[in-house]
Design an enzyme around this catalytic site. Structure first.
Site, PDB file in Angstrom:
ATOM      1  N   CYS A 263       0.888  -1.185   0.000  1.00  0.00           N
ATOM      2  CA  CYS A 263       0.000   0.000   0.000  1.00  0.00           C
ATOM      3  C   CYS A 263       0.915   1.222   0.000  1.00  0.00           C
ATOM      4  O   CYS A 263       1.101   1.883   1.014  1.00  0.00           O
ATOM      5  CB  CYS A 263      -0.913   0.003   1.212  1.00  0.00           C
ATOM      6  SG  CYS A 263      -2.077  -1.385   1.262  1.00  0.00           S
ATOM      7  N   ALA A 264       1.496   1.502  -1.145  1.00  0.00           N
ATOM      8  CA  ALA A 264       2.691   2.340  -1.205  1.00  0.00           C
ATOM      9  C   ALA A 264       2.460   3.841  -1.338  1.00  0.00           C
ATOM     10  O   ALA A 264       3.336   4.626  -1.003  1.00  0.00           O
ATOM     11  CB  ALA A 264       3.576   1.871  -2.364  1.00  0.00           C
ATOM     12  N   GLY A 267       4.323   7.137  -1.701  1.00  0.00           N
ATOM     13  CA  GLY A 267       5.633   6.615  -2.095  1.00  0.00           C
ATOM     14  C   GLY A 267       6.775   6.894  -1.148  1.00  0.00           C
ATOM     15  O   GLY A 267       7.918   6.545  -1.449  1.00  0.00           O
ATOM     16  N   ASP A 314      -4.852  -4.447  -5.872  1.00  0.00           N
ATOM     17  CA  ASP A 314      -5.585  -4.464  -4.604  1.00  0.00           C
ATOM     18  C   ASP A 314      -4.841  -5.387  -3.647  1.00  0.00           C
ATOM     19  O   ASP A 314      -4.703  -6.583  -3.912  1.00  0.00           O
ATOM     20  CB  ASP A 314      -7.013  -4.959  -4.853  1.00  0.00           C
ATOM     21  CG  ASP A 314      -7.880  -4.940  -3.592  1.00  0.00           C
ATOM     22  OD1 ASP A 314      -7.327  -4.817  -2.487  1.00  0.00           O
ATOM     23  OD2 ASP A 314      -9.112  -5.058  -3.733  1.00  0.00           O
ATOM     24  N   ASP A 332       2.041  -1.168   5.350  1.00  0.00           N
ATOM     25  CA  ASP A 332       1.543   0.001   6.078  1.00  0.00           C
ATOM     26  C   ASP A 332       0.110   0.198   5.589  1.00  0.00           C
ATOM     27  O   ASP A 332      -0.122   0.822   4.558  1.00  0.00           O
ATOM     28  CB  ASP A 332       2.419   1.221   5.765  1.00  0.00           C
ATOM     29  CG  ASP A 332       1.992   2.446   6.559  1.00  0.00           C
ATOM     30  OD1 ASP A 332       1.425   2.275   7.652  1.00  0.00           O
ATOM     31  OD2 ASP A 332       2.210   3.572   6.076  1.00  0.00           O
ATOM     32  N   CYS A 385      -0.913   4.124  10.931  1.00  0.00           N
ATOM     33  CA  CYS A 385      -0.774   5.449  11.533  1.00  0.00           C
ATOM     34  C   CYS A 385      -1.943   5.697  12.483  1.00  0.00           C
ATOM     35  O   CYS A 385      -2.553   6.762  12.485  1.00  0.00           O
ATOM     36  CB  CYS A 385      -0.674   6.545  10.467  1.00  0.00           C
ATOM     37  SG  CYS A 385      -2.070   6.614   9.327  1.00  0.00           S
TER      38      CYS A 385
END
Length: 449
Positions: A263-264, A267, A314, A332, A385
């Site tokens: 899930c970049a 970036g 996905d 993440d 987060c």
């Protein structure tokens, strides 16, 4: 005729209200559309938009004491105008209270609500006359009510967080949203050194502080627009909070490693991982939409990183081509975002316990998929987060029960000295207002050989 700064803010707030947009997106679009305004006007627009958004519950509490109509039941234009005026009266000193009242009464008429000018004028004059006498909930009125109004956080969310944190801890976390903070950037050490870049910024009049946890991080302030900061277009830095960069450090990436970032976008972790693994290694960066992947590509091009492949994918869908291919998987995952409330000041209005549990279920699904991508002896880094146990520790516990081939591995060797003790058990929760970064959860899961 060009719009005044107050009219632009009103349009932004209405956009947020009517289209259920996040404030950062709406404000960013407006600033880009008005990028040729002077620095002072742009700063005013940002502060008023962010301030009204952040203090919405507290502002409504004040206004409701002087308005016969509850603020939430007012017409959207009037509601936004009253909140803007109240914020200026209580939090900004550039314009005297009387002048601010006049400006907003005139704005009411200008927006086609001449019949409501008297109402707006009456409410605002009453607020100004009684400003010093306004009372707020005390701790004796109930902890939820006290914290909700003081820090403008929904009572439901306060109650949810009080299940995990003491009143003092939670107040410390919520106070972070009230504090001024700069922008944390990470220097691209493939292009320059941290010290050399720091000196470039100082020479250009930008205020610079060293990061607390990562030697390549700097905290900057006193600039107008991130794209105008020296070195942006040359790819000398990227915006990345230290908590996010610690996730990459926790992976212990070695030169030549194969990395998968599931899930970049936008970036930040991908770029840091690419720098760590070098030209001998490779990073596979993915996200769920073309728009998100385009953001990754834009940043990779700017930083001139060529050891990365991007793809729309996905993360909840297994990819047979990646089975046992990665030395490190960075997961993440999408979360409630409670760790970044201080930066994204309207997240708090969207989070409920039901939403948290729904997100935790999605996270579990993605982690189960990711488990197969790691080589024997490789590492899965799970992070969010957010700061609640449901999305963090409970997910790790569930994952370990389902995947006996994995075990928690201490993070101490990868953390700065001040965090080593807290990271021994294989995961760490960083708290905004307590630690010098966003709230973040990081866990290191090692696949047995």
């Amino acid at each position: 005729m060009s719009k005044t700064s107050r009219e632009i803010v009103l349009d932004i707030l209405l956009d947020i209200d009517r289209n259920d947009r996040f404030a950062g997106d709406a404000l960013g679009g407006a600033l880009r559309a008005n990028q040729f305004m002077n620095k002072k006007e742009r700063a005013y627009i940002s502060r008023l938009t962010e301030g009204v958004t952040e203090q919405k519950i507290r502002l409504d509490y004040i206004l409701n004491q002087f308005s016969k109509t509850k603020i939430k039941k007012c017409k959207p234009v009037i509601r936004c105008i009253l909140r803007m005026a109240a914020y200026e009266i209580f939090y900004m000193d550039a314009v005297p209270d009387e002048a601010a009242c006049n400006e907003y009464v005139n704005l009411t008429g200008k927006r086609g609500f001449r019949t409501l000018k008297g109402y707006v004028n009456g409410v605002l004059r009453s607020v100004c006359r009684n400003k010093a006498a306004i009372t707020y909930p005390s701790m004796e009125d109930g902890v939820e009510s006290y914290l909700s109004v003081k820090y403008s956080v929904p009572e439901e969310l306060v109650g949810f967080l009080l299940k995990e944190y003491s009143t003092d801890q939670l107040e410390q976390i919520l106070q972070a949203g009230e504090q001024e903070r700069g922008t944390t950037i990470r220097v691209n050490t493939m292009q320059t050194t941290t010290e050399k870049f720091r000196n470039i910024l100082i020479e250009k009049g930008i205020k610079v502080e060293k990061g607390y946890y990562n030697q390549t991080s700097l905290i900057i302030s006193g600039y107008d627009y991130i794209r105008t900061v020296p070195g942006f277009h040359e790819g000398l830095f990227t915006v990345q909070d230290e908590s996010s960069s610690l996730q990459v450090l926790a992976a212990g990436i070695r030169s030549g490693d194969v990395i998968l970032d599931v899930c970049a976008a936008p970036g930040g972790k991908t770029m840091y991982a690419a720098e760590q693994t070098g030209e001998q290694g490779h990073v596979y960066a993915r996200d769920i939409s073309e728009e998100k992947v385009d953001k990754i590509d834009e940043n990779l091009e700017r930083l001139e990183l060529h050891n990365v492949s991007t793809k729309v994918w996905d993360a909840a869908v297994p990819d047979p081509d990646m089975i046992e291919k990665a030395d490190v998987v960075l997961a993440d995952l999408p979360c409630s975002g409670l760790g970044v409330m201080a930066r994204k000041n309207d997240i708090k209005y969207h989070v409920t316990e039901d939403m948290v549990r729904e997100l935790a279920a999605i996270q579990k699904t993605i982690l189960d998929v990711c488990a197969a991508y790691v080589k024997p002896g490789g590492t899965l880094i799970y992070s969010t987060c957010t700061i609640d146990r449901i999305e963090n520790e409970e997910n790790v516990t569930t994952f370990l029960k389902a995947h006996e081939e994995y075990e928690l591995e201490s993070l101490s060797d990868y953390m700065p000295e001040c965090l080593k003790k807290r990271a021994e058990k294989g995961y760490i929760t960083l708290l905004q207002g307590v630690d010098h970064c966003d709230g973040f959860f990081i866990s290191r899961l090692r696949r047995r050989k």
